[in-house]
Design a protein around this motif. Structure first.
Motif, PDB file in Angstrom:
ATOM      1  N   THR A  54      36.919  33.931  26.729  1.00 32.63           N
ATOM      2  CA  THR A  54      37.082  34.294  25.313  1.00 32.63           C
ATOM      3  C   THR A  54      37.216  33.026  24.473  1.00 32.63           C
ATOM      4  O   THR A  54      36.583  32.885  23.426  1.00 32.63           O
ATOM      5  CB  THR A  54      38.343  35.162  25.132  1.00 32.63           C
ATOM      6  OG1 THR A  54      38.304  36.207  26.096  1.00 32.63           O
ATOM      7  CG2 THR A  54      38.427  35.764  23.743  1.00 32.63           C
ATOM      8  N   ARG A  55      38.056  32.111  24.957  1.00 28.82           N
ATOM      9  CA  ARG A  55      38.291  30.864  24.234  1.00 28.82           C
ATOM     10  C   ARG A  55      37.010  30.051  24.095  1.00 28.82           C
ATOM     11  O   ARG A  55      36.769  29.398  23.080  1.00 28.82           O
ATOM     12  CB  ARG A  55      39.367  30.047  24.975  1.00 28.82           C
ATOM     13  CG  ARG A  55      39.966  28.959  24.133  1.00 28.82           C
ATOM     14  CD  ARG A  55      40.592  29.538  22.902  1.00 28.82           C
ATOM     15  NE  ARG A  55      41.508  28.614  22.266  1.00 28.82           N
ATOM     16  CZ  ARG A  55      42.387  28.959  21.353  1.00 28.82           C
ATOM     17  NH1 ARG A  55      42.438  30.204  20.944  1.00 28.82           N
ATOM     18  NH2 ARG A  55      43.186  28.084  20.812  1.00 28.82           N
ATOM     19  N   ASP A  79      34.056  31.183  23.875  1.00 23.78           N
ATOM     20  CA  ASP A  79      33.045  31.892  23.079  1.00 23.78           C
ATOM     21  C   ASP A  79      33.233  31.537  21.604  1.00 23.78           C
ATOM     22  O   ASP A  79      34.143  32.025  20.950  1.00 23.78           O
ATOM     23  CB  ASP A  79      33.223  33.405  23.305  1.00 23.78           C
ATOM     24  CG  ASP A  79      32.253  34.221  22.481  1.00 23.78           C
ATOM     25  OD1 ASP A  79      31.424  33.637  21.754  1.00 23.78           O
ATOM     26  OD2 ASP A  79      32.338  35.464  22.561  1.00 23.78           O
ATOM     27  N   SER A  95      39.190  35.926  32.037  1.00 21.80           N
ATOM     28  CA  SER A  95      38.732  36.632  30.822  1.00 21.80           C
ATOM     29  C   SER A  95      39.195  35.895  29.574  1.00 21.80           C
ATOM     30  O   SER A  95      38.455  35.777  28.596  1.00 21.80           O
ATOM     31  CB  SER A  95      39.296  38.051  30.779  1.00 21.80           C
ATOM     32  OG  SER A  95      38.952  38.755  31.933  1.00 21.80           O
ATOM     33  N   ARG A 117      33.478  34.359  19.176  1.00 21.04           N
ATOM     34  CA  ARG A 117      34.435  35.424  19.513  1.00 21.04           C
ATOM     35  C   ARG A 117      35.022  36.028  18.235  1.00 21.04           C
ATOM     36  O   ARG A 117      35.164  35.372  17.206  1.00 21.04           O
ATOM     37  CB  ARG A 117      35.569  34.883  20.393  1.00 21.04           C
ATOM     38  CG  ARG A 117      36.543  33.991  19.663  1.00 21.04           C
ATOM     39  CD  ARG A 117      37.685  33.521  20.557  1.00 21.04           C
ATOM     40  NE  ARG A 117      38.528  32.562  19.870  1.00 21.04           N
ATOM     41  CZ  ARG A 117      38.293  31.257  19.820  1.00 21.04           C
ATOM     42  NH1 ARG A 117      37.226  30.757  20.427  1.00 21.04           N
ATOM     43  NH2 ARG A 117      39.093  30.450  19.154  1.00 21.04           N
ATOM     44  N   VAL A 142      39.682  40.632  24.737  1.00 20.09           N
ATOM     45  CA  VAL A 142      39.136  39.473  25.455  1.00 20.09           C
ATOM     46  C   VAL A 142      37.787  39.779  26.108  1.00 20.09           C
ATOM     47  O   VAL A 142      37.454  40.933  26.367  1.00 20.09           O
ATOM     48  CB  VAL A 142      40.134  38.938  26.527  1.00 20.09           C
ATOM     49  CG1 VAL A 142      41.426  38.497  25.887  1.00 20.09           C
ATOM     50  CG2 VAL A 142      40.382  39.957  27.598  1.00 20.09           C
ATOM     51  N   ASN A 143      37.039  38.712  26.375  1.00 21.91           N
ATOM     52  CA  ASN A 143      35.701  38.842  26.960  1.00 21.91           C
ATOM     53  C   ASN A 143      35.792  39.138  28.463  1.00 21.91           C
ATOM     54  O   ASN A 143      35.316  38.351  29.275  1.00 21.91           O
ATOM     55  CB  ASN A 143      34.922  37.543  26.759  1.00 21.91           C
ATOM     56  CG  ASN A 143      34.600  37.254  25.307  1.00 21.91           C
ATOM     57  OD1 ASN A 143      35.206  37.817  24.399  1.00 21.91           O
ATOM     58  ND2 ASN A 143      33.649  36.370  25.077  1.00 21.91           N
ATOM     59  N   TYR A 176      46.034  36.860  23.729  1.00 26.21           N
ATOM     60  CA  TYR A 176      45.081  37.792  23.130  1.00 26.21           C
ATOM     61  C   TYR A 176      45.592  39.208  23.345  1.00 26.21           C
ATOM     62  O   TYR A 176      46.310  39.486  24.303  1.00 26.21           O
ATOM     63  CB  TYR A 176      43.698  37.668  23.788  1.00 26.21           C
ATOM     64  CG  TYR A 176      42.995  36.366  23.514  1.00 26.21           C
ATOM     65  CD1 TYR A 176      42.604  36.022  22.218  1.00 26.21           C
ATOM     66  CD2 TYR A 176      42.713  35.491  24.543  1.00 26.21           C
ATOM     67  CE1 TYR A 176      41.948  34.820  21.978  1.00 26.21           C
ATOM     68  CE2 TYR A 176      42.050  34.291  24.308  1.00 26.21           C
ATOM     69  CZ  TYR A 176      41.673  33.965  23.018  1.00 26.21           C
ATOM     70  OH  TYR A 176      41.023  32.780  22.788  1.00 26.21           O
TER      71      TYR A 176
END
Ligand code: PXL
Length: 276
Positions: free
Chosen positions: A251-252, A254, A247, A257, A262-263, A212
């Motif tokens: 992200t994956r 979500d 993180s 997303r 990234v989250n 990411y």
């Protein structure tokens, strides 16, 4: 509480630079002042973006800090965005080195063997001038290769990594750290050289089978924040490795997303908990 100033761009959308450094360093329990180098609509990996260079604000801002005797325990530089901004940062860093401020440099300018849009070899060369007297530099392999005029290798051995690290230290840096290093398909982490101790250390976590944008900024922000919070360099870099992994994992997971970084927000409790 420690206070640092971070010097990098403000990309309004895309989770990189200041929108990453400010929340992460605050979560580390460290005051984060900021000197924005440029204002962008979004980061440059999007198909298009606006770019407003804030070079003209640089001197008035640092001069005012000097007049008001505002000082910092550390300076952390990231994506600057133009050669003029590097030049100003070289002289700001020199003034801070003279006051024993800890300098951290993330020479954010490229990845996967290529420079980001808007950068060239001369920019990479100028970045080297920021290093003299600095505490830690955190490039990925691409950035180190451009700075050192070394060949970029996608597959490499330990001798290649330690050679790059020793050459980075010769720029005048105490702790040289290469990020995104891994020798097996499923590992990624950091490799560090301590120029005073003449010793190497490294740590790898699990490598996820995807990438990411913006993970380098997250890694550096955690490392800098954790060092200032009092962790050892190794502990701080290990925490940065684990936080970046977490993180990416969030992200994956979500399903909603978007392709905007990234989250890292969901991983902040891990950081706060581990820095208590
Ligand atoms: O994540 C590094 C970065 C920071 N700032 C801007 C960028 C990038 C990477 O592309 O475009 C504006």
């Amino acid at each position: 509480m420690k206070r640092l100033v971070t010097i990098q761009d403000f990309s309004c959308v895309g989770r990189c630079s200041l929108t990453v450094a400010l929340p992460i360093i605050s979560a580390c329990g460290v005051e984060c002042a900021a000197l924005p180098t440029a204002l962008l609509s979004n980061h440059t990996a999007f198909p298009d973006f606006t770019f407003c260079d804030l070079t003209n604000e640089y001197s008035p801002i640092v001069d005012m800090w000097s007049k008001l005797s505002l000082d910092f325990d550390a300076v952390y530089t990231g994506y600057l965005g133009s050669k003029n901004l590097v030049k100003q940062t070289v002289s700001f860093i020199a003034s801070q080195v003279a006051r024993n401020t800890k300098i951290f440099i993330d020479p954010a300018m490229g990845d996967y063997g290529k420079l980001y849009t808007g950068f060239d070899q001369e920019y990479a060369d100028m970045t080297c001038e920021m290093c003299h007297g600095s505490y830690m530099i955190l490039p990925n392999i691409t950035e180190a290769c451009f700075m050192l005029h070394e060949e970029y290798k996608e597959s490499y051995d330990e001798a290649y990594i330690t050679h790059l690290l020793v050459r980075l230290s010769e720029l005048g840096v105490k702790k040289s750290v290469l990020t995104g290093v891994g020798f097996a398909k499923d590992e990624i982490g950091f490799y560090m050289y301590d120029a005073e101790e003449k010793s190497f250390s490294h740590y790898y976590g699990s490598k996820l089978p995807f990438a990411y944008h913006g993970t380098g900024d997250i890694f550096s922000s955690v490392a800098v924040g954790a060092v200032l919070r009092g962790k050892s360099d190794f502990e701080a870099l290990k925490m940065a490795t684990d936080f970046t992994y977490l993180s990416m994992k969030y992200t994956r997971e979500d399903e909603a997303r978007r392709d905007y970084g990234v989250n890292f927000e969901e991983a902040l409790p891990y950081l706060i908990e581990n820095l208590k």
